[in-house]
Design a protein around this motif. Structure first.
Motif, PDB file in Angstrom:
ATOM      1  N   LEU A  93       0.812  -1.206   0.000  1.00  0.00           N
ATOM      2  CA  LEU A  93       0.000   0.000   0.000  1.00  0.00           C
ATOM      3  C   LEU A  93       0.853   1.267   0.000  1.00  0.00           C
ATOM      4  N   LEU A  94       1.824   1.352   0.907  1.00  0.00           N
ATOM      5  CA  LEU A  94       2.676   2.537   0.966  1.00  0.00           C
ATOM      6  C   LEU A  94       3.511   2.683  -0.303  1.00  0.00           C
ATOM      7  N   GLY A  95       4.044   1.573  -0.798  1.00  0.00           N
ATOM      8  CA  GLY A  95       4.837   1.619  -2.021  1.00  0.00           C
ATOM      9  C   GLY A  95       4.013   2.025  -3.226  1.00  0.00           C
ATOM     10  N   ALA A  96       2.765   1.559  -3.288  1.00  0.00           N
ATOM     11  CA  ALA A  96       1.892   1.930  -4.407  1.00  0.00           C
ATOM     12  C   ALA A  96       1.582   3.423  -4.383  1.00  0.00           C
ATOM     13  N   GLY A  97       1.401   3.978  -3.177  1.00  0.00           N
ATOM     14  CA  GLY A  97       1.165   5.413  -3.085  1.00  0.00           C
ATOM     15  C   GLY A  97       2.354   6.218  -3.578  1.00  0.00           C
ATOM     16  N   ALA A  98       3.563   5.775  -3.232  1.00  0.00           N
ATOM     17  CA  ALA A  98       4.768   6.467  -3.699  1.00  0.00           C
ATOM     18  C   ALA A  98       4.920   6.342  -5.213  1.00  0.00           C
ATOM     19  N   GLY A 144       1.896   8.868 -11.879  1.00  0.00           N
ATOM     20  CA  GLY A 144       0.566   9.408 -12.154  1.00  0.00           C
ATOM     21  C   GLY A 144      -0.479   8.599 -11.415  1.00  0.00           C
ATOM     22  N   ARG A 145      -1.308   9.291 -10.651  1.00  0.00           N
ATOM     23  CA  ARG A 145      -2.250   8.586  -9.780  1.00  0.00           C
ATOM     24  C   ARG A 145      -3.373   7.911 -10.561  1.00  0.00           C
ATOM     25  N   ARG A 146      -3.905   8.597 -11.578  1.00  0.00           N
ATOM     26  CA  ARG A 146      -4.953   7.954 -12.378  1.00  0.00           C
ATOM     27  C   ARG A 146      -4.401   6.749 -13.111  1.00  0.00           C
ATOM     28  N   ARG A 147      -3.202   6.863 -13.654  1.00  0.00           N
ATOM     29  CA  ARG A 147      -2.599   5.747 -14.379  1.00  0.00           C
ATOM     30  C   ARG A 147      -2.417   4.536 -13.468  1.00  0.00           C
ATOM     31  N   VAL A 148      -1.905   4.762 -12.264  1.00  0.00           N
ATOM     32  CA  VAL A 148      -1.701   3.640 -11.330  1.00  0.00           C
ATOM     33  C   VAL A 148      -3.038   3.066 -10.891  1.00  0.00           C
ATOM     34  N   HIS A 149      -4.033   3.934 -10.679  1.00  0.00           N
ATOM     35  CA  HIS A 149      -5.357   3.454 -10.270  1.00  0.00           C
ATOM     36  C   HIS A 149      -5.966   2.553 -11.339  1.00  0.00           C
ATOM     37  N   VAL A 150      -5.929   2.994 -12.589  1.00  0.00           N
ATOM     38  CA  VAL A 150      -6.485   2.187 -13.679  1.00  0.00           C
ATOM     39  C   VAL A 150      -5.716   0.873 -13.816  1.00  0.00           C
ATOM     40  N   VAL A 173      -6.970  -1.463 -11.193  1.00  0.00           N
ATOM     41  CA  VAL A 173      -8.272  -2.050 -11.499  1.00  0.00           C
ATOM     42  C   VAL A 173      -8.121  -3.175 -12.522  1.00  0.00           C
ATOM     43  N   VAL A 174      -7.274  -2.974 -13.538  1.00  0.00           N
ATOM     44  CA  VAL A 174      -7.061  -4.003 -14.559  1.00  0.00           C
ATOM     45  C   VAL A 174      -6.436  -5.255 -13.943  1.00  0.00           C
ATOM     46  N   VAL A 175      -5.418  -5.064 -13.107  1.00  0.00           N
ATOM     47  CA  VAL A 175      -4.797  -6.215 -12.432  1.00  0.00           C
ATOM     48  C   VAL A 175      -5.804  -6.918 -11.532  1.00  0.00           C
ATOM     49  N   GLY A 222      -3.331  -5.476  -7.103  1.00  0.00           N
ATOM     50  CA  GLY A 222      -4.197  -4.505  -7.753  1.00  0.00           C
ATOM     51  C   GLY A 222      -4.952  -3.646  -6.755  1.00  0.00           C
ATOM     52  N   ALA A 223      -5.418  -4.272  -5.680  1.00  0.00           N
ATOM     53  CA  ALA A 223      -6.160  -3.537  -4.656  1.00  0.00           C
ATOM     54  C   ALA A 223      -5.287  -2.479  -3.992  1.00  0.00           C
ATOM     55  N   ALA A 224      -4.006  -2.772  -3.783  1.00  0.00           N
ATOM     56  CA  ALA A 224      -3.104  -1.785  -3.175  1.00  0.00           C
ATOM     57  C   ALA A 224      -2.973  -0.555  -4.067  1.00  0.00           C
ATOM     58  N   ALA A 225      -2.850  -0.771  -5.374  1.00  0.00           N
ATOM     59  CA  ALA A 225      -2.752   0.363  -6.296  1.00  0.00           C
ATOM     60  C   ALA A 225      -4.041   1.176  -6.304  1.00  0.00           C
ATOM     61  N   MET A 226      -5.171   0.508  -6.170  1.00  0.00           N
ATOM     62  CA  MET A 226      -6.456   1.211  -6.161  1.00  0.00           C
ATOM     63  C   MET A 226      -6.641   2.017  -4.883  1.00  0.00           C
ATOM     64  N   LEU A 227      -6.420   1.362  -3.732  1.00  0.00           N
ATOM     65  CA  LEU A 227      -6.673   2.016  -2.454  1.00  0.00           C
ATOM     66  C   LEU A 227      -5.717   3.179  -2.206  1.00  0.00           C
ATOM     67  N   ALA A 228      -4.462   3.021  -2.633  1.00  0.00           N
ATOM     68  CA  ALA A 228      -3.466   4.071  -2.394  1.00  0.00           C
ATOM     69  C   ALA A 228      -3.776   5.350  -3.161  1.00  0.00           C
ATOM     70  N   THR A 229      -4.568   5.243  -4.222  1.00  0.00           N
ATOM     71  CA  THR A 229      -4.821   6.408  -5.074  1.00  0.00           C
ATOM     72  C   THR A 229      -6.228   6.972  -4.926  1.00  0.00           C
ATOM     73  N   THR A 230      -7.092   6.354  -4.143  1.00  0.00           N
ATOM     74  CA  THR A 230      -8.481   6.813  -4.075  1.00  0.00           C
ATOM     75  C   THR A 230      -8.597   8.236  -3.508  1.00  0.00           C
ATOM     76  N   LEU A 231      -8.029   8.471  -2.346  1.00  0.00           N
ATOM     77  CA  LEU A 231      -8.136   9.795  -1.732  1.00  0.00           C
ATOM     78  C   LEU A 231      -7.397  10.885  -2.512  1.00  0.00           C
ATOM     79  N   PRO A 232      -6.190  10.630  -3.032  1.00  0.00           N
ATOM     80  CA  PRO A 232      -5.571  11.666  -3.867  1.00  0.00           C
ATOM     81  C   PRO A 232      -6.399  12.023  -5.096  1.00  0.00           C
ATOM     82  N   LEU A 233      -7.038  11.039  -5.724  1.00  0.00           N
ATOM     83  CA  LEU A 233      -7.866  11.326  -6.890  1.00  0.00           C
ATOM     84  C   LEU A 233      -9.081  12.171  -6.512  1.00  0.00           C
ATOM     85  N   LEU A 234      -9.699  11.843  -5.398  1.00  0.00           N
ATOM     86  CA  LEU A 234     -10.839  12.648  -4.948  1.00  0.00           C
ATOM     87  C   LEU A 234     -10.397  14.068  -4.596  1.00  0.00           C
ATOM     88  N   GLY A 235      -9.222  14.197  -3.996  1.00  0.00           N
ATOM     89  CA  GLY A 235      -8.733  15.510  -3.618  1.00  0.00           C
ATOM     90  C   GLY A 235      -8.434  16.394  -4.810  1.00  0.00           C
TER      91      GLY A 235
END
Length: 494
Positions: A57-62, A68-74, A77-79, A106-119
């Motif tokens: 989770l921490l590594g995915a956020g970094a 790019g947060r949207r790129r990692v989030h997508v 989701v694909v993974v 995949g879930a780590a990449a999604m969760l790490a980027t949810t709040l930054p994307l909303l912000g």
């Protein structure tokens, strides 16, 4: 679409990834029968997913800050979708565990980027409203998971608890690419690969050691060797974090008693509250002959109480020091664990209701307060790091809780059953033992194992609650300052 599209896209992914933490619980007996899975296999079906989520989770956020947060989030989701398909097609327990671990990546990449994307998508009142909706979706996922898992397992079959993710993933990817803007962290940020790998080794080694202790014993070479490797990985993590310019976790935060107390509370929280739940599900379905749906519904006293209390907490307990809500909530969770240790060969599941309600009340108090308490314990520039650390240790605590309480369960069962019979019974194989062992003996053994596991969960909650009350001493004025969860979305490690 432009106004609430980003929130819908992010909430779709969040609901899926958090749902998959609990949706599999009521399907465990069917998975055991369909794939001839052992107890350790079933533990890893749960822990493989949660552990990968926690470790990365921490590594995915970094990584998202750099790539790019949207790129990692997508990509996440694909993974997640591909791994869900793999889970549904799994031909054996090993394949299912491997697929669940990839799901967790995949879930780590999604969760790490949810709040930054909303912000990045919302400001001011819209941001507060979006975070409120996101929080409600996050809380409902845990409540819906056992019931939805029961419906799918009893209907089309357990494999559909994974197949159902595919259309939702397609919608989430399309909507994210269409309406969510791309953002990155501050320039100069780098990915802490060494810290990510070392922390993953520590988390995986510790959990593997606890799982193997249930079958091989705490002093076996495999168990002690795994603990030793985990300790080395922890040392490597500390050394890495002291040397890199952009660490996953600033070790200076560990000098703050309030931050340490919140982390200990978060670590114990998910384990004490939910670590025994998988074994309760196996007990209700294989010993009490409940259907998957009825087995899922037995958890409603806990999930219902947690949702109601979480809503009331936000309205009625605003300004109450976090140490009281978190520490008091953990003490209630511990009390609920003790109240559940009342089973014997002839008891019905309804005797668990008081304990489940107490645990649910505690969850409703602790869950909303953890993130805010972590933010209040650190400087504003470390807000994102603190938020990520809380989410990480929560998931790690659940993985360790499932492993540790499973070991306690089988150890108590071996007081009356031999080693193989105890593990067969704990993995949902009561039908294979009937005839060789009396029904009364099977029920008595499982009940005594659940009692021991519930007491262990109760002790964990009580100790953690006491530590939080002692360590988290954030002044009221600071705790109620204008620091909101929205700050987590703008920090480098959101």
């Amino acid at each position: 679409m432009r106004t609430w599209g980003p929130l819908t896209a992010v909430c779709l992914g969040t609901f899926m990834l958090l749902l998959d933490v609990t949706v599999v619980v009521v399907a465990l007996p069917d998975i055991a029968r369909g794939l001839h899975a052992s107890l350790s296999d079933l533990q890893w079906v749960i822990d493989g997913y949660v552990l990968a989520l926690a470790a990365l989770l921490l590594g995915a956020g970094a990584a998202a800050d750099v790539l790019g947060r949207r790129r990692v989030h997508v990509a996440g989701v694909v993974v997640f979708a591909a791994a869900s398909l793999w889970c549904g097609l799994a031909a054996g327990p090993g394949m299912l565990v491997a697929a669940r671990a990839v799901q967790g990546v995949g879930a780590a990449a999604m969760l790490a980027t949810t709040l930054p994307l909303l912000g990045s998508a919302y400001q001011g009142r819209q941001r507060s409203a979006a975070l409120g909706v996101w929080g409600a979706v996050s809380g409902s996922a845990a409540a819906v998971g056992p019931v939805l898992g029961g419906l799918l397992t009893e209907g089309p079959g357990w494999r559909w608890i994974f197949f159902v993710n595919l259309p939702v993933s397609v919608a989430a990817v399309w909507l994210t690419l269409k309406v969510v803007p791309e953002t990155r962290g501050p320039r100069g940020t780098r990915i802490d690969w060494a810290g990510t790998v070392a922390f993953a080794g520590f988390a995986g080694g510790t959990t593997y050691a606890v799982v193997r202790a249930g079958s091989d014993g705490w002093t076996s070479p495999v168990t002690t060797g795994s603990f030793a490797l985990a300790a080395l990985a922890l040392v490597a993590f500390v050394l890495a974090e002291r040397r890199v310019a952009h660490p996953l976790l600033d070790l200076a935060l560990l000098r703050k008693p309030a931050f340490v107390g919140v982390m200990l509370g978060a670590l114990a929280f998910n384990g004490a509250a939910f670590g025994v739940v998988p074994y309760l599900s196996i007990w209700t379905q294989t010993l009490l002959d409940m259907s998957p749906v009825r087995g899922g519904l037995t958890l409603l006293p806990m999930t219902g109480a947690s949702v109601v209390v979480a809503i009331l907490t936000g309205k009625l307990l605003h300004g109450v020091p976090a140490r009281l809500t978190i520490g008091g909530g953990l003490l209630l969770i511990g009390s609920g664990g003790f109240c559940q240790a009342v089973l014997d060969a002839g008891t019905h599941w309804t005797v668990l209701v008081p304990g489940l309600v107490l645990v649910g009340i505690g969850v409703g108090l602790v869950a909303p307060a953890l993130a805010g308490a972590a933010l209040a314990a650190v400087p504003p520039e470390r807000a994102g790091m603190a938020s990520g650390a809380v989410n990480t240790v929560r998931q790690l605590g659940f993985a360790l809780g499932v492993a540790a309480f499973g070991t306690v369960l089988t150890s108590r069962m071996r007081d009356t059953l031999n080693h193989d019979a105890a593990h067969t019974l704990a993995s949902g194989g009561a039908g294979a033992l009937r005839g060789a062992v009396s029904e009364h003996a099977l029920r008595a053994a499982f009940a005594s194992g659940l009692d021991a596991a519930s007491v262990a969960a109760g002790v964990t909650g009580m100790i953690a609650g006491a530590l939080v009350l002692m360590l988290v001493r954030t002044p009221r004025a600071e705790a109620s300052a204008a620091r909101t969860p929205a700050e987590t979305v703008t920090a480098p490690r959101g």
